[in-house]
Design a protein around this motif. Structure first.
Motif, PDB file in Angstrom:
ATOM      1  N   ILE A  70      34.319 -38.324 -16.584  1.00  0.00           N
ATOM      2  CA  ILE A  70      32.888 -38.061 -16.474  1.00  0.00           C
ATOM      3  C   ILE A  70      32.145 -39.008 -17.391  1.00  0.00           C
ATOM      4  CG2 ILE A  70      32.821 -36.283 -18.282  1.00  0.00           C
ATOM      5  CD1 ILE A  70      30.833 -34.734 -16.475  1.00  0.00           C
ATOM      6  N   SER A  71      30.996 -39.462 -16.945  1.00  0.00           N
ATOM      7  CA  SER A  71      30.166 -40.339 -17.770  1.00  0.00           C
ATOM      8  C   SER A  71      28.713 -40.145 -17.353  1.00  0.00           C
ATOM      9  CB  SER A  71      30.584 -41.808 -17.608  1.00  0.00           C
ATOM     10  OG  SER A  71      30.420 -42.230 -16.269  1.00  0.00           O
ATOM     11  N   ARG A  72      27.809 -40.623 -18.186  1.00  0.00           N
ATOM     12  CA  ARG A  72      26.394 -40.520 -17.845  1.00  0.00           C
ATOM     13  C   ARG A  72      25.649 -41.758 -18.311  1.00  0.00           C
ATOM     14  NH1 ARG A  72      24.210 -35.218 -20.335  1.00  0.00           N
ATOM     15  NH2 ARG A  72      22.212 -35.979 -19.518  1.00  0.00           N
ATOM     16  N   ASP A  73      24.597 -42.046 -17.591  1.00  0.00           N
ATOM     17  CA  ASP A  73      23.693 -43.137 -17.925  1.00  0.00           C
ATOM     18  C   ASP A  73      22.303 -42.520 -17.984  1.00  0.00           C
ATOM     19  OD1 ASP A  73      22.018 -45.339 -18.077  1.00  0.00           O
ATOM     20  OD2 ASP A  73      23.213 -46.542 -16.698  1.00  0.00           O
ATOM     21  N   ASN A  74      21.861 -42.180 -19.172  1.00  0.00           N
ATOM     22  CA  ASN A  74      20.572 -41.501 -19.297  1.00  0.00           C
ATOM     23  C   ASN A  74      19.405 -42.393 -18.887  1.00  0.00           C
ATOM     24  OD1 ASN A  74      21.709 -39.079 -20.104  1.00  0.00           O
ATOM     25  ND2 ASN A  74      21.496 -39.524 -22.295  1.00  0.00           N
ATOM     26  N   ALA A  75      19.568 -43.689 -18.995  1.00  0.00           N
ATOM     27  CA  ALA A  75      18.504 -44.606 -18.567  1.00  0.00           C
ATOM     28  C   ALA A  75      18.321 -44.545 -17.050  1.00  0.00           C
ATOM     29  CB  ALA A  75      18.827 -46.023 -18.999  1.00  0.00           C
ATOM     30  N   LYS A  76      19.393 -44.203 -16.332  1.00  0.00           N
ATOM     31  CA  LYS A  76      19.331 -44.106 -14.870  1.00  0.00           C
ATOM     32  C   LYS A  76      19.272 -42.659 -14.392  1.00  0.00           C
ATOM     33  CE  LYS A  76      21.770 -48.453 -13.987  1.00  0.00           C
ATOM     34  NZ  LYS A  76      22.942 -49.096 -13.319  1.00  0.00           N
ATOM     35  N   ASN A  77      19.206 -41.728 -15.332  1.00  0.00           N
ATOM     36  CA  ASN A  77      19.174 -40.298 -14.971  1.00  0.00           C
ATOM     37  C   ASN A  77      20.325 -39.923 -14.042  1.00  0.00           C
ATOM     38  OD1 ASN A  77      16.882 -40.008 -16.493  1.00  0.00           O
ATOM     39  ND2 ASN A  77      15.606 -39.181 -14.847  1.00  0.00           N
ATOM     40  N   THR A  78      21.508 -40.430 -14.347  1.00  0.00           N
ATOM     41  CA  THR A  78      22.642 -40.226 -13.453  1.00  0.00           C
ATOM     42  C   THR A  78      23.906 -39.880 -14.238  1.00  0.00           C
ATOM     43  OG1 THR A  78      21.714 -41.802 -11.868  1.00  0.00           O
ATOM     44  CG2 THR A  78      24.022 -41.246 -11.599  1.00  0.00           C
ATOM     45  N   VAL A  79      24.660 -38.962 -13.686  1.00  0.00           N
ATOM     46  CA  VAL A  79      25.984 -38.624 -14.209  1.00  0.00           C
ATOM     47  C   VAL A  79      27.002 -38.947 -13.126  1.00  0.00           C
ATOM     48  CG1 VAL A  79      27.496 -36.745 -14.942  1.00  0.00           C
ATOM     49  CG2 VAL A  79      25.164 -36.856 -15.795  1.00  0.00           C
ATOM     50  N   TYR A  80      28.139 -39.473 -13.552  1.00  0.00           N
ATOM     51  CA  TYR A  80      29.173 -39.890 -12.619  1.00  0.00           C
ATOM     52  C   TYR A  80      30.448 -39.079 -12.852  1.00  0.00           C
ATOM     53  CZ  TYR A  80      26.061 -43.930 -12.484  1.00  0.00           C
ATOM     54  OH  TYR A  80      24.967 -44.754 -12.383  1.00  0.00           O
ATOM     55  N   LEU A  81      31.201 -38.917 -11.794  1.00  0.00           N
ATOM     56  CA  LEU A  81      32.546 -38.353 -11.900  1.00  0.00           C
ATOM     57  C   LEU A  81      33.482 -39.283 -11.139  1.00  0.00           C
ATOM     58  CD1 LEU A  81      34.213 -35.967 -13.016  1.00  0.00           C
ATOM     59  CD2 LEU A  81      34.040 -34.943 -10.724  1.00  0.00           C
ATOM     60  N   GLN A  82      34.239 -40.060 -11.902  1.00  0.00           N
ATOM     61  CA  GLN A  82      35.225 -40.952 -11.303  1.00  0.00           C
ATOM     62  C   GLN A  82      36.496 -40.153 -11.071  1.00  0.00           C
ATOM     63  OE1 GLN A  82      34.986 -44.320 -10.374  1.00  0.00           O
ATOM     64  NE2 GLN A  82      37.009 -43.956  -9.482  1.00  0.00           N
ATOM     65  N   MET A  83      36.923 -40.094  -9.842  1.00  0.00           N
ATOM     66  CA  MET A  83      38.095 -39.304  -9.477  1.00  0.00           C
ATOM     67  C   MET A  83      39.183 -40.232  -8.939  1.00  0.00           C
ATOM     68  SD  MET A  83      36.247 -36.006  -7.698  1.00  0.00           S
ATOM     69  CE  MET A  83      35.806 -36.911  -6.222  1.00  0.00           C
ATOM     70  N   ASN A  84      40.264 -40.327  -9.670  1.00  0.00           N
ATOM     71  CA  ASN A  84      41.387 -41.168  -9.277  1.00  0.00           C
ATOM     72  C   ASN A  84      42.593 -40.306  -8.915  1.00  0.00           C
ATOM     73  OD1 ASN A  84      39.826 -43.461  -9.938  1.00  0.00           O
ATOM     74  ND2 ASN A  84      40.591 -43.454 -12.050  1.00  0.00           N
ATOM     75  N   SER A  85      43.539 -40.914  -8.215  1.00  0.00           N
ATOM     76  CA  SER A  85      44.787 -40.225  -7.844  1.00  0.00           C
ATOM     77  C   SER A  85      44.492 -38.860  -7.227  1.00  0.00           C
ATOM     78  CB  SER A  85      45.692 -40.066  -9.079  1.00  0.00           C
ATOM     79  OG  SER A  85      45.984 -41.315  -9.647  1.00  0.00           O
ATOM     80  N   LEU A  86      43.601 -38.853  -6.272  1.00  0.00           N
ATOM     81  CA  LEU A  86      43.178 -37.594  -5.670  1.00  0.00           C
ATOM     82  C   LEU A  86      44.327 -36.900  -4.957  1.00  0.00           C
ATOM     83  CD1 LEU A  86      39.666 -38.710  -4.486  1.00  0.00           C
ATOM     84  CD2 LEU A  86      40.127 -36.704  -5.912  1.00  0.00           C
ATOM     85  N   LYS A  87      44.291 -35.579  -5.010  1.00  0.00           N
ATOM     86  CA  LYS A  87      45.317 -34.740  -4.402  1.00  0.00           C
ATOM     87  C   LYS A  87      44.667 -33.815  -3.366  1.00  0.00           C
ATOM     88  CE  LYS A  87      47.824 -34.557  -8.810  1.00  0.00           C
ATOM     89  NZ  LYS A  87      48.386 -33.668  -9.858  1.00  0.00           N
ATOM     90  N   PRO A  88      45.433 -33.348  -2.399  1.00  0.00           N
ATOM     91  CA  PRO A  88      44.851 -32.413  -1.417  1.00  0.00           C
ATOM     92  C   PRO A  88      44.218 -31.184  -2.073  1.00  0.00           C
ATOM     93  CG  PRO A  88      46.951 -33.237  -0.614  1.00  0.00           C
ATOM     94  CD  PRO A  88      46.794 -33.753  -2.024  1.00  0.00           C
TER      95      PRO A  88
END
Length: 122
Positions: A70-88
């Motif tokens: 999880i990360s956020r960029d307050n200048a862009k008013n956005t939070v991200y969730l990078q999801m790797n190695s996804l499982k069913p």
């Protein structure tokens, strides 16, 4: 109040990656802790990850540790969730939520997005 809109969901295969985005409106976005919750059919909504307003504190549920970031960029008013190695078992509707305090309990959040579907095929 803050208005939240999620994006980035989709249908992927096991092992693939996705990045979810949570875009917020409201000039006080940087004062809010943001969390990602998910809810699969027939299951309770669970907190997948959360981040404090300053990014100094983060939380991951056990099943996603080492795979999600999880990360956020307050200048862009956005939070991200990078999801790797996804499982069913990651298949669910993913929601972002905002709170003035850092929580991992859904009842403590009073601002919610509409959700984005993530489907992981085996």
């Amino acid at each position: 109040q803050v208005h939240l809109v999620e994006s980035g969901g989709g249908l992927v295969q096991a092992g693939d990656s996705l990045r979810l985005s949570c875009a917020a409106s409201g000039r006080t976005f940087s004062a809010y802790a943001i969390a990602w919750f998910r809810q699969a059919p027939g299951k309770e909504r669970e907190c997948v990850s959360a981040i404090s307003w300053s990014s100094s504190a983060t939380y991951y549920t056990h099943s996603v540790k080492g795979r999600f970031t999880i990360s956020r960029d307050n200048a862009k008013n956005t939070v991200y969730l990078q999801m790797n190695s996804l499982k069913p078992e990651d298949t669910a509707v993913y929601y972002c939520a905002a709170s003035q305090f850092f929580h991992t309990v859904a009842a403590e959040y009073d601002n919610w997005g509409q959700g984005t579907q993530v489907t992981v095929s085996s």
